[in-house]
Design a protein around this motif. Sequence first.
Motif, PDB file in Angstrom:
ATOM      1  N   ASN A   1     -14.811  71.746   8.214  1.00  0.00           N
ATOM      2  CA  ASN A   1     -14.891  73.120   8.719  1.00  0.00           C
ATOM      3  C   ASN A   1     -13.964  73.294   9.921  1.00  0.00           C
TER       4      ASN A   1
ATOM      5  N   LEU B   1      -6.870  70.187   1.852  1.00  0.00           N
ATOM      6  CA  LEU B   1      -7.999  71.095   1.628  1.00  0.00           C
ATOM      7  C   LEU B   1      -8.531  70.948   0.205  1.00  0.00           C
TER       8      LEU B   1
ATOM      9  N   ASN C   1     -10.337  73.305   8.773  1.00  0.00           N
ATOM     10  CA  ASN C   1      -9.946  74.555   8.142  1.00  0.00           C
ATOM     11  C   ASN C   1      -9.660  75.643   9.170  1.00  0.00           C
TER      12      ASN C   1
ATOM     13  N   VAL D   1     -14.157  74.608   1.540  1.00  0.00           N
ATOM     14  CA  VAL D   1     -13.900  73.609   2.577  1.00  0.00           C
ATOM     15  C   VAL D   1     -14.924  73.739   3.701  1.00  0.00           C
TER      16      VAL D   1
ATOM     17  N   LYS E   1      -9.532  78.671  -0.972  1.00  0.00           N
ATOM     18  CA  LYS E   1      -9.955  77.320  -0.620  1.00  0.00           C
ATOM     19  C   LYS E   1     -11.004  77.304   0.486  1.00  0.00           C
ATOM     20  N   GLU E   2     -10.855  78.211   1.450  1.00  0.00           N
ATOM     21  CA  GLU E   2     -11.557  78.070   2.714  1.00  0.00           C
ATOM     22  C   GLU E   2     -13.081  78.036   2.602  1.00  0.00           C
TER      23      GLU E   2
ATOM     24  N   ASP F   1       0.868  76.136   4.025  1.00  0.00           N
ATOM     25  CA  ASP F   1      -0.017  75.001   3.715  1.00  0.00           C
ATOM     26  C   ASP F   1       0.621  74.068   2.691  1.00  0.00           C
TER      27      ASP F   1
ATOM     28  N   ASP G   1     -17.153  77.082  12.933  1.00  0.00           N
ATOM     29  CA  ASP G   1     -15.915  77.812  12.669  1.00  0.00           C
ATOM     30  C   ASP G   1     -15.480  78.588  13.915  1.00  0.00           C
TER      31      ASP G   1
ATOM     32  N   GLU H   1      -6.011  77.415  10.048  1.00  0.00           N
ATOM     33  CA  GLU H   1      -5.762  78.855   9.946  1.00  0.00           C
ATOM     34  C   GLU H   1      -5.102  79.386  11.211  1.00  0.00           C
TER      35      GLU H   1
END
Length: 393
Positions: free
Chosen positions: A324, A221, A327, A125, A121-122, A212, A376, A331
Amino acid sequence: MRKLLVLGATGSVGRSTLDVAARHPDKLDVVALAANRDVEGMLDLVRRFRPRVVAMADLSAARALRQANPGCEVLEGIDAICDLAADGSTDTVMSAIVGAVGLHPTLSAIRASKRVLIANKEPLVMAGALMMEEARTHGATIIPIDSEHNAIFQCLPGDYRCGHEVRGVRRLILTASGGPFRETPLEALADVTPEQAVRHPNWSMGRKISVDSATLMNKGLELIEAAALYGLPRERLDVVVHPESVVHSLVEYVDGSSLAQLGQPDMRVPIAHALAWPERWESGVGGLDLAALGRLRFETPDLERFPCLRIARDALAAGKNFPNVLNAANEIAVEAFLNVHIGFLGIPRMVESCCEAALAAGLPNPSDIDAVLHVDAWARAWCGGSLKELAGA
């Protein structure tokens, strides 16, 4: 004969991909594999599939694998994985590296005009609009592997290509199982343990994505992903809780028709579809016994129980760099929870606080990959500082 590279080969999606590939040796040639640091897992895959080259992101893992004399070339480092993704020896790339680290290898495969099966996914996203633009520029074919997005892809017209305008569609509806805490008393959520959070009732997945699913951040997401993949605004994207995990998503058309994709909750189904597309190959998964299922339930998500879904919707609405930030913060927060540094309810608190801090920081818009990576890194640093404050408190 398709030439296959599997990024994240030792993970659950990677292994499921190779399970499907093993059923079709006349159609798929497993040319290359890449992983992070699971040396024993990679050695097992090398013995079974005999790739010509493997790559490990972790340098010490690459050296250990090389010393084990696997009988193939061993590359090391994320740059080598990116080079492998761009190399002409493969034409199909399964992108299943978990986390933001998968962004660069996925982009490398897209820029090499390959057929790219995106399971992580990341990257979408973090930089979905940029990735879709790169795919259009380089003529790459993007096929989503997430069960929800693959279901949507299957329900769209046969000539549809991700990154292009969706025609005749009123709404996309993503389904969510509700995870292990759909009916848990709200007051008990503060005491949830990592072991409880990764115990998904329907799916067998890695620890991060299982958490998640427990917070419903995975669905948040996926809303952001859907906006990038299918070019629809948030007002035309919806989520419904479906505990049985049989209906994987729906497409509602402007004429009032709704098409849904149904199947067993097994990742080999979307993987086989994407590997075979536009054909159909056997996946190793049986069909549905609808009479045995008896009923299928659908519920509106409870945003008090699942604040991460609300936070993700807000990030999608805000646009710019907020998905961003969301995400990256998620994490770090999930990792902190799994390592018992914060509680389960600390995940949405940290993510929302980071998004609020990003608003005040005036971060750059995601105009290019460097800007994406800057945002990020900022979000990860902010969360790291927040965790240090908690540790010192």
